[in-house]
Design a protein around this motif. Structure first.
Motif, PDB file in Angstrom:
ATOM      1  N   LEU A 108      14.231  24.038   2.818  1.00 33.64           N
ATOM      2  CA  LEU A 108      13.453  24.414   1.645  1.00 33.64           C
ATOM      3  C   LEU A 108      12.201  25.199   2.032  1.00 33.64           C
ATOM      4  O   LEU A 108      11.831  26.171   1.364  1.00 33.64           O
ATOM      5  CB  LEU A 108      13.072  23.168   0.839  1.00 33.64           C
ATOM      6  N   CYS A 109      11.545  24.798   3.101  1.00 40.00           N
ATOM      7  CA  CYS A 109      10.368  25.534   3.563  1.00 40.00           C
ATOM      8  C   CYS A 109      10.725  26.981   3.890  1.00 40.00           C
ATOM      9  O   CYS A 109       9.982  27.918   3.561  1.00 40.00           O
ATOM     10  CB  CYS A 109       9.761  24.857   4.795  1.00 40.00           C
ATOM     11  N   HIS A 110      11.862  27.161   4.535  1.00 39.22           N
ATOM     12  CA  HIS A 110      12.311  28.513   4.872  1.00 39.22           C
ATOM     13  C   HIS A 110      12.581  29.318   3.608  1.00 39.22           C
ATOM     14  O   HIS A 110      12.199  30.495   3.505  1.00 39.22           O
ATOM     15  CB  HIS A 110      13.565  28.443   5.735  1.00 39.22           C
ATOM     16  N   GLN A 111      13.232  28.692   2.623  1.00 38.21           N
ATOM     17  CA  GLN A 111      13.525  29.388   1.369  1.00 38.21           C
ATOM     18  C   GLN A 111      12.259  29.698   0.584  1.00 38.21           C
ATOM     19  O   GLN A 111      12.170  30.721  -0.101  1.00 38.21           O
ATOM     20  CB  GLN A 111      14.450  28.531   0.507  1.00 38.21           C
ATOM     21  N   ALA A 112      11.272  28.819   0.663  1.00 38.56           N
ATOM     22  CA  ALA A 112      10.059  28.973  -0.144  1.00 38.56           C
ATOM     23  C   ALA A 112       9.097  30.004   0.433  1.00 38.56           C
ATOM     24  O   ALA A 112       8.253  30.538  -0.286  1.00 38.56           O
ATOM     25  CB  ALA A 112       9.351  27.619  -0.261  1.00 38.56           C
ATOM     26  N   GLU A 113       9.222  30.301   1.726  1.00 34.43           N
ATOM     27  CA  GLU A 113       8.250  31.164   2.387  1.00 34.43           C
ATOM     28  C   GLU A 113       8.101  32.536   1.730  1.00 34.43           C
ATOM     29  O   GLU A 113       6.973  33.004   1.512  1.00 34.43           O
ATOM     30  CB  GLU A 113       8.616  31.312   3.864  1.00 34.43           C
ATOM     31  N   PRO A 114       9.204  33.230   1.364  1.00 37.60           N
ATOM     32  CA  PRO A 114       9.029  34.547   0.734  1.00 37.60           C
ATOM     33  C   PRO A 114       8.307  34.491  -0.606  1.00 37.60           C
ATOM     34  O   PRO A 114       7.737  35.496  -1.057  1.00 37.60           O
ATOM     35  CB  PRO A 114      10.469  35.043   0.553  1.00 37.60           C
ATOM     36  N   PHE A 115       8.323  33.324  -1.250  1.00 39.10           N
ATOM     37  CA  PHE A 115       7.681  33.173  -2.562  1.00 39.10           C
ATOM     38  C   PHE A 115       6.230  32.712  -2.433  1.00 39.10           C
ATOM     39  O   PHE A 115       5.537  32.540  -3.436  1.00 39.10           O
ATOM     40  CB  PHE A 115       8.475  32.177  -3.406  1.00 39.10           C
ATOM     41  N   ARG A 116       5.794  32.492  -1.195  1.00 35.92           N
ATOM     42  CA  ARG A 116       4.419  32.076  -0.917  1.00 35.92           C
ATOM     43  C   ARG A 116       4.056  30.794  -1.673  1.00 35.92           C
ATOM     44  O   ARG A 116       2.971  30.678  -2.255  1.00 35.92           O
ATOM     45  CB  ARG A 116       3.440  33.201  -1.254  1.00 35.92           C
ATOM     46  N   VAL A 117       4.947  29.850  -1.627  1.00 41.05           N
ATOM     47  CA  VAL A 117       4.730  28.563  -2.285  1.00 41.05           C
ATOM     48  C   VAL A 117       5.043  27.460  -1.272  1.00 41.05           C
ATOM     49  O   VAL A 117       5.905  27.622  -0.408  1.00 41.05           O
ATOM     50  CB  VAL A 117       5.614  28.448  -3.553  1.00 41.05           C
ATOM     51  N   ARG A 118       4.319  26.364  -1.363  1.00 46.56           N
ATOM     52  CA  ARG A 118       4.476  25.269  -0.401  1.00 46.56           C
ATOM     53  C   ARG A 118       5.228  24.109  -1.050  1.00 46.56           C
ATOM     54  O   ARG A 118       4.806  23.572  -2.071  1.00 46.56           O
ATOM     55  CB  ARG A 118       3.106  24.776   0.053  1.00 46.56           C
ATOM     56  N   PRO A 119       6.342  23.677  -0.469  1.00 47.51           N
ATOM     57  CA  PRO A 119       7.030  22.497  -1.002  1.00 47.51           C
ATOM     58  C   PRO A 119       6.212  21.230  -0.762  1.00 47.51           C
ATOM     59  O   PRO A 119       5.587  21.070   0.293  1.00 47.51           O
ATOM     60  CB  PRO A 119       8.332  22.450  -0.187  1.00 47.51           C
ATOM     61  N   VAL A 120       6.216  20.339  -1.745  1.00 50.19           N
ATOM     62  CA  VAL A 120       5.599  19.018  -1.573  1.00 50.19           C
ATOM     63  C   VAL A 120       6.620  17.963  -1.974  1.00 50.19           C
ATOM     64  O   VAL A 120       7.270  18.067  -3.018  1.00 50.19           O
ATOM     65  CB  VAL A 120       4.295  18.866  -2.389  1.00 50.19           C
ATOM     66  N   LEU A 121       6.762  16.976  -1.134  1.00 45.38           N
ATOM     67  CA  LEU A 121       7.750  15.916  -1.326  1.00 45.38           C
ATOM     68  C   LEU A 121       7.128  14.773  -2.112  1.00 45.38           C
ATOM     69  O   LEU A 121       6.051  14.283  -1.768  1.00 45.38           O
ATOM     70  CB  LEU A 121       8.232  15.436   0.041  1.00 45.38           C
ATOM     71  N   VAL A 122       7.808  14.351  -3.173  1.00 48.71           N
ATOM     72  CA  VAL A 122       7.307  13.291  -4.045  1.00 48.71           C
ATOM     73  C   VAL A 122       8.018  11.985  -3.703  1.00 48.71           C
ATOM     74  O   VAL A 122       9.235  11.867  -3.901  1.00 48.71           O
ATOM     75  CB  VAL A 122       7.546  13.634  -5.529  1.00 48.71           C
ATOM     76  N   PRO A 123       7.315  10.973  -3.199  1.00 42.23           N
ATOM     77  CA  PRO A 123       7.960   9.672  -2.950  1.00 42.23           C
ATOM     78  C   PRO A 123       8.499   9.095  -4.257  1.00 42.23           C
ATOM     79  O   PRO A 123       7.791   9.083  -5.270  1.00 42.23           O
ATOM     80  CB  PRO A 123       6.820   8.817  -2.392  1.00 42.23           C
ATOM     81  N   THR A 124       9.750   8.613  -4.210  1.00 41.04           N
ATOM     82  CA  THR A 124      10.403   8.118  -5.422  1.00 41.04           C
ATOM     83  C   THR A 124      11.200   6.869  -5.089  1.00 41.04           C
ATOM     84  O   THR A 124      12.078   6.915  -4.215  1.00 41.04           O
ATOM     85  CB  THR A 124      11.349   9.185  -6.000  1.00 41.04           C
ATOM     86  N   PRO A 125      10.920   5.739  -5.753  1.00 41.66           N
ATOM     87  CA  PRO A 125      11.702   4.524  -5.504  1.00 41.66           C
ATOM     88  C   PRO A 125      13.193   4.774  -5.717  1.00 41.66           C
ATOM     89  O   PRO A 125      13.590   5.524  -6.611  1.00 41.66           O
ATOM     90  CB  PRO A 125      11.152   3.541  -6.549  1.00 41.66           C
ATOM     91  N   GLY A 126      14.006   4.165  -4.853  1.00 42.74           N
ATOM     92  CA  GLY A 126      15.444   4.329  -4.967  1.00 42.74           C
ATOM     93  C   GLY A 126      15.993   5.520  -4.204  1.00 42.74           C
ATOM     94  O   GLY A 126      17.201   5.757  -4.205  1.00 42.74           O
ATOM     95  N   THR A 127      15.105   6.277  -3.554  1.00 44.29           N
ATOM     96  CA  THR A 127      15.539   7.406  -2.715  1.00 44.29           C
ATOM     97  C   THR A 127      15.164   7.105  -1.271  1.00 44.29           C
ATOM     98  O   THR A 127      14.417   6.157  -0.998  1.00 44.29           O
ATOM     99  CB  THR A 127      14.858   8.721  -3.157  1.00 44.29           C
ATOM    100  N   PRO A 128      15.657   7.905  -0.317  1.00 42.71           N
ATOM    101  CA  PRO A 128      15.280   7.674   1.088  1.00 42.71           C
ATOM    102  C   PRO A 128      13.783   7.850   1.349  1.00 42.71           C
ATOM    103  O   PRO A 128      13.299   7.433   2.402  1.00 42.71           O
ATOM    104  CB  PRO A 128      16.093   8.733   1.840  1.00 42.71           C
ATOM    105  N   VAL A 129      13.085   8.493   0.427  1.00 41.48           N
ATOM    106  CA  VAL A 129      11.628   8.653   0.559  1.00 41.48           C
ATOM    107  C   VAL A 129      10.987   7.871  -0.574  1.00 41.48           C
ATOM    108  O   VAL A 129      10.675   8.398  -1.637  1.00 41.48           O
ATOM    109  CB  VAL A 129      11.220  10.141   0.517  1.00 41.48           C
ATOM    110  N   ALA A 130      10.814   6.568  -0.336  1.00 39.73           N
ATOM    111  CA  ALA A 130      10.326   5.681  -1.392  1.00 39.73           C
ATOM    112  C   ALA A 130       8.832   5.437  -1.319  1.00 39.73           C
ATOM    113  O   ALA A 130       8.242   4.941  -2.280  1.00 39.73           O
ATOM    114  CB  ALA A 130      11.065   4.343  -1.321  1.00 39.73           C
ATOM    115  N   SER A 131       8.207   5.778  -0.198  1.00 38.04           N
ATOM    116  CA  SER A 131       6.789   5.482  -0.017  1.00 38.04           C
ATOM    117  C   SER A 131       6.065   6.693   0.562  1.00 38.04           C
ATOM    118  O   SER A 131       6.692   7.605   1.111  1.00 38.04           O
ATOM    119  CB  SER A 131       6.617   4.297   0.934  1.00 38.04           C
ATOM    120  N   PRO A 132       4.732   6.706   0.459  1.00 37.28           N
ATOM    121  CA  PRO A 132       3.978   7.811   1.059  1.00 37.28           C
ATOM    122  C   PRO A 132       4.232   7.973   2.552  1.00 37.28           C
ATOM    123  O   PRO A 132       4.319   9.101   3.053  1.00 37.28           O
ATOM    124  CB  PRO A 132       2.519   7.423   0.773  1.00 37.28           C
TER     125      PRO A 132
END
Length: 264
Positions: A120-144
């Protein structure tokens, strides 16, 4: 000073233009907008840059001097296509056209999060936007801390959710240090930003001044939402957002500034 933003969901079902007008009326600096992965957003933005809404939204952003903080969201489990109709490409393209700083992303159990973030970072680079990951319960990224680990070594960041009434102040301070440059922005529920912040005052006093603070969706219903067809809705929403901004200011005020206030 920290930029203060409001997420579109706080004022739902107002449209993005009404959201910008309310932000302006409430002294809010920026807005976060839904453009993908939700039914209402899919209907409004299914044509991407060809959506009739885009021209009106860009115009009101320029006239009001409110900025777009982020757009969302991208689900990392979705295949990273390139067609304009693809939600991922659409979100990145609209982020670039609106001048957004961030695009939000959510982890999925179907892919390795670190690898998907790198793509995603590679895809976002031409658009000059920074991806930010949102912690979400029930997903592999559940906490900060899950999010901090997942974005390590990439240019992506994280969203840190802070609920003043339940959070431990020492834990917040530790997370701010651990996140470091990976900290994209801090998000606080709208219903936690009352006039009297009490013990939560200065909770974010150590937040670096370049990190935005976002008024996020309330944890509890706020009652009847403003009707976007009502000509007074922007003003009424603005009064509500002005109170939220005052609450954010109390979270950010440094104890030394409080001492100075008491000494006057």
């Amino acid at each position: 000073m920290n930029r203060v933003a409001v997420h579109h969901s706080v004022l739902d079902p107002t449209d993005p233009v009404a959201c910008v007008l309310a932000a302006r009326a409430g002294g809010i600096d920026a807005v976060g907008l839904h453009v993908a992965s939700e039914d209402a957003a899919e209907r409004a933005w299914e044509h991407g840059a060809g959506a009739p809404l885009l021209a009106a939204l860009v115009d009101v952003l320029l006239v009001s001097r409110v900025t777009a903080l982020d757009v969302g969201r991208i689900d990392l489990g979705d295949p990273p296509g390139t067609a304009a109709a693809d939600p991922r490409h659409r979100a990145l393209d609209l982020a670039g056209r609106l001048g957004a700083q961030f695009v939000t992303a959510r982890a999925s159990s179907t892919v390795d999060t670190a690898d998907a973030v790198a793509v995603l970072c590679h895809q976002a680079e031409p658009f000059r936007v920074r991806p930010v990951l949102v912690p979400t319960p029930g997903t592999p990224v559940a906490s900060p801390r899950d999010a901090i680990a997942a974005v390590a070594g990439s240019r992506a960041g994280i969203v840190l959710d802070v609920v003043p009434s339940t959070v431990d102040a020492d834990e917040v301070a530790e997370l701010l240090v651990e996140a470091g440059d990976a900290l994209g922005y801090v998000r606080v529920p709208a219903d936690e930003l009352g006039v009297d912040m009490g013990a939560a005052t200065s909770l974010l006093a150590t937040l670096p001044p370049w990190v935005p603070v976002v008024v996020g969706a309330p944890r509890e219903p706020l009652g009847r939402r403003p009707d976007p067809a009502d000509p007074t809705s922007a003003a009424r929403s603005g009064a509500f957002l002005a109170a939220c901004r005052a609450g954010v200011d109390r979270l950010l005020v440094h104890p030394r500034a409080l001492e100075a206030e008491r000494g006057r």
